[in-house]
Enzyme design. Structure first.
Site, PDB file in Angstrom:
ATOM      1  N   ARG A  36       0.848  -1.194   0.000  1.00 40.57           N
ATOM      2  CA  ARG A  36       0.000   0.000   0.000  1.00 40.57           C
ATOM      3  C   ARG A  36       0.885   1.246   0.000  1.00 40.57           C
ATOM      4  NH1 ARG A  36      -3.414  -0.295   4.996  1.00 40.57           N
ATOM      5  NH2 ARG A  36      -4.549  -1.850   3.783  1.00 40.57           N
TER       6      ARG A  36
ATOM      7  N   ARG B 137      -1.379   6.674   9.619  1.00 40.48           N
ATOM      8  CA  ARG B 137      -1.409   6.156   8.250  1.00 40.48           C
ATOM      9  C   ARG B 137      -1.694   7.276   7.254  1.00 40.48           C
ATOM     10  NH1 ARG B 137      -4.121   0.100   8.773  1.00 40.48           N
ATOM     11  NH2 ARG B 137      -2.711  -0.669  10.412  1.00 40.48           N
TER      12      ARG B 137
ATOM     13  N   LYS C 148      -3.211   1.267  15.208  1.00 39.83           N
ATOM     14  CA  LYS C 148      -3.212   2.164  14.063  1.00 39.83           C
ATOM     15  C   LYS C 148      -3.867   3.494  14.412  1.00 39.83           C
ATOM     16  CE  LYS C 148      -7.403  -0.058  12.288  1.00 39.83           C
ATOM     17  NZ  LYS C 148      -7.950  -0.919  11.222  1.00 39.83           N
TER      18      LYS C 148
ATOM     19  N   LYS D  12      -5.521   7.111  12.412  1.00 35.40           N
ATOM     20  CA  LYS D  12      -5.970   7.640  11.129  1.00 35.40           C
ATOM     21  C   LYS D  12      -6.372   9.107  11.270  1.00 35.40           C
ATOM     22  CE  LYS D  12      -7.545   3.131   9.481  1.00 35.40           C
ATOM     23  NZ  LYS D  12      -8.675   2.336   8.945  1.00 35.40           N
TER      24      LYS D  12
ATOM     25  N   CYS E  82     -14.822  -3.536   1.010  1.00 34.18           N
ATOM     26  CA  CYS E  82     -13.419  -3.871   1.279  1.00 34.18           C
ATOM     27  C   CYS E  82     -13.013  -5.051   0.408  1.00 34.18           C
ATOM     28  CB  CYS E  82     -13.227  -4.201   2.761  1.00 34.18           C
ATOM     29  SG  CYS E  82     -13.987  -5.755   3.275  1.00 34.18           S
TER      30      CYS E  82
ATOM     31  N   CYS F  98      -7.679 -11.306   2.326  1.00 32.49           N
ATOM     32  CA  CYS F  98      -7.631 -10.712   3.658  1.00 32.49           C
ATOM     33  C   CYS F  98      -7.785 -11.796   4.715  1.00 32.49           C
ATOM     34  CB  CYS F  98      -8.721  -9.666   3.820  1.00 32.49           C
ATOM     35  SG  CYS F  98      -8.718  -8.925   5.478  1.00 32.49           S
TER      36      CYS F  98
ATOM     37  N   CYS G 188     -15.683  -8.320   7.411  1.00 33.85           N
ATOM     38  CA  CYS G 188     -15.526  -8.501   8.850  1.00 33.85           C
ATOM     39  C   CYS G 188     -15.867  -7.180   9.523  1.00 33.85           C
ATOM     40  CB  CYS G 188     -14.097  -8.953   9.192  1.00 33.85           C
ATOM     41  SG  CYS G 188     -12.889  -7.605   9.263  1.00 33.85           S
TER      42      CYS G 188
ATOM     43  N   CYS H 169     -13.060  -1.390   7.457  1.00 33.23           N
ATOM     44  CA  CYS H 169     -12.212  -0.746   6.447  1.00 33.23           C
ATOM     45  C   CYS H 169     -12.984   0.104   5.448  1.00 33.23           C
ATOM     46  CB  CYS H 169     -11.388  -1.807   5.718  1.00 33.23           C
ATOM     47  SG  CYS H 169     -10.143  -2.592   6.767  1.00 33.23           S
TER      48      CYS H 169
END
Length: 558
Positions: free
Chosen positions: A72, A141, A204, A206, A425, A431, A470, A474
């Site tokens: 990515r 990110r 993470k 964002k 996603c 994934c 899931c 995302c």
């Protein structure tokens, strides 16, 4: 005292993200890397994956899984040049699976890169002057920014601040340059991470910058957000939002999606200091004993919003001003041509699930390659998996239009509103978190939903539909008017009630249901919507008023 998670040990012992990645890459006996390195490689912008469609057959043949790597990019605000587009196209074709994917974080993803090609691919991406540093992992990110280009000076300023914010919050380790670019090891003073420290963040992080009235970045879904405040046509500063996050875990009430809170206003020159204070506060107080409870939203809820604001005030050395009024009228993208203030034009294309490939429905990869060869402006990836061919001279519009039609890139002109705005996603087969299909299921799901909307005279009704494999969030499903969140193969939780502006969470309507039950429920809801709606009322708002959903409403207002 609770024990730290295993990943915390890996990060702290990694020598600032080096680990044993060099040794893993050199191991010829497996297509995988060492277990600890699978956590560290995320900080470099890559995930180890395997094709789950092939797992059983390879197991029967006593073969290891079909390992490959997703890469990515870090691309603040999602802007790239035609030359960069062509280079990335070549990389995807030569080293990946022949597709480019546009993500909900305004970045490119490459899929299907095998380990022996990984270093070459990373170096090739870097040679385009685009990198992958911190595109994944427990760091800040890719920073989002409103994608509508050059409509006003504020949009240009928002993009510049997104770049500055991304650079300010980058990890400082030289590990990326040493491992992927054969950079020389720097001798002398020990390396330090002045913002992150040796353990980086608990999870993470964002960030996003948005220019009202279009909430195209879903600013309240992020740990940190900046809402541009425009007065007399000038950008005077930003309202600050903190504590958003979409990820949750099925069956664990202690995990939940959360909308960010608006906590105040800052001048543009204060933005970086505020961002750093938010990040370091999360670094020091975030939960490192339970990764499912490690996002900023849980830190704020555990300690209180007043405590959090006081702590960032102490760290940055100044108080936030009172938040200023703002208004969002919609989320999502505006498709087709729009004219900027400078007379140049911008064409927003619908890219289903962000996947750019040559298929039976259209040679989209080839078509965008042909456009990139003649385009003199730039490309802008949107936070909704779409693409803007930006800064087109008026005289070039007809030629661009012809290429768009020739290569089947004109879905924005043919698709229904529900199709244009739908997100998905990647999910299966690559994934590792996916419990159900998403990207591969979206086309047939949209067709079924469109058919039921048409029966009730609602085919042209704008309704946001999102699907994920899931509950990790995302595609920001918990903000949609209709969302499917994967529970098991062929089974989903159905959520209703987002507001179409990204300012209200939806709620669970049906749990662990199959397609027939989902479509039956939607058909019934659409029938009531068609007959009982008020003028101008959106489906998500109707869902609350009519009692289709019933839970405490959590919304953000100006």
């Amino acid at each position: 005292m609770a024990e730290l998670t295993p990943i915390e040990r890996v990060k702290n012992e990694s020598r600032l993200l080096r680990g044993t990645l060099v040794e893993s890459l050199a191991d010829p006996l497996t297509g995988a890397i060492r277990e600890d390195d699978t956590a560290l490689i995320k900080f470099h912008g890559s995930y180890q994956q395997d094709d789950r469609d092939l797992r059983d057959e390879r197991r029967r043949q006593k073969l290891e899984p079909a390992y490959s790597f997703m890469i990515r990019t870090r691309l603040p605000g999602g802007v790239c040049t035609p030359a960069q587009w062509l280079a990335l196209d070549e990389i995807a074709t030569r080293h990946g699976n022949g597709t480019l994917r546009l993500t909900t974080r305004q970045a490119f993803q490459f899929h299907g890169v095998i380990k022996t090609e990984l270093k070459t691919t990373m170096a090739a991406i870097n040679a385009t002057l685009i990198d992958t540093i911190a595109a994944c992992g427990d760091v800040n990110r890719n920073v989002l920014a409103s994608a509508n280009p050059v409509e006003s000076g504020a949009h240009a300023a928002a993009y510049e601040w997104a770049k500055r914010l991304s650079e300010h919050l980058l990890p400082r380790t030289r590990a990326y340059h040493e491992i992927w670019l054969d950079g020389a090891k720097v001798e002398g003073s020990p390396e330090v991470e002045p913002i992150y420290g040796p353990g980086y963040l608990p999870r993470k992080f964002k960030a996003a910058i948005v220019v009202p009235p279009v909430n195209d970045v879903d600013v309240f879904a992020h740990d940190l957000g900046f809402i541009a405040i425009i007065e007399a046509g000038e950008l005077v500063g930003f309202n600050v939002t903190v504590g958003g996050g979409m990820g949750t875990t099925h069956g664990e009430a202690a995990t939940y999606p959360r909308l960010a809170d608006v906590v105040g206003f800052v001048r543009p020159e204060q933005l970086l200091a505020v961002a750093e204070s938010v990040v370091t506060t999360q670094r020091d107080f975030g939960d490192r004993t339970n990764r499912r409870h490690a996002r900023l939203k849980y830190t704020i809820d555990a300690r209180g919003l007043d405590w959090f604001v006081a702590e960032i005030t102490r760290r940055q050395g100044f108080a936030l001003e009172p938040a200023r009024p703002f208004e969002f009228t919609t989320s999502g993208d505006r498709f087709g041509w729009t004219e900027g203030l400078d007379g140049r034009w911008h064409l927003t294309l619908r890219i289903e699930s962000g996947r750019i490939a040559d298929t039976a429905s259209g040679a989209k990869l080839t078509g965008l390659r042909e456009i990139a060869r003649v385009h003199r402006g730039d490309f802008r990836l949107t936070p909704n998996q779409n693409l803007v061919i930006a800064n087109v001279e008026a005289s070039a519009r007809a030629f661009i239009d012809a290429l768009v039609v020739r290569y089947g890139l004109d879905a924005h002109a043919r698709a229904t509103p529900v199709h244009r705005d739908a997100l998905a996603c990647v999910a299966l087969p690559t994934c590792s978190l996916a419990m159900a299909e998403a990207e591969r299921y979206l086309p047939s799901l949209v067709r079924e939903v469109e058919a039921r909307l048409a029966v009730h005279g609602l085919r042209e009704e704008p309704i946001t539909l999102r699907i994920t494999g899931c509950p990790n969030g995302c595609a920001r499903p918990f903000l949609a008017e209709i969302a499917l969140v994967g529970k098991a193969p062929g089974r989903y939780n159905l959520y209703l009630g987002g507001d179409g502006r990204g300012q209200r969470l939806n709620v669970l309507h049906l749990e662990n249901v199959d397609e027939g039950e989902i479509l039956g429920a939607l058909d019934s809801a659409f029938a009531r919507f068609a007959s009982e709606r008020e003028p101008g009322e959106r489906f998500g708002d109707f869902s609350w008023r009519a009692g289709l959903v019933n839970a405490p409403m959590r919304a953000v207002t100006a």
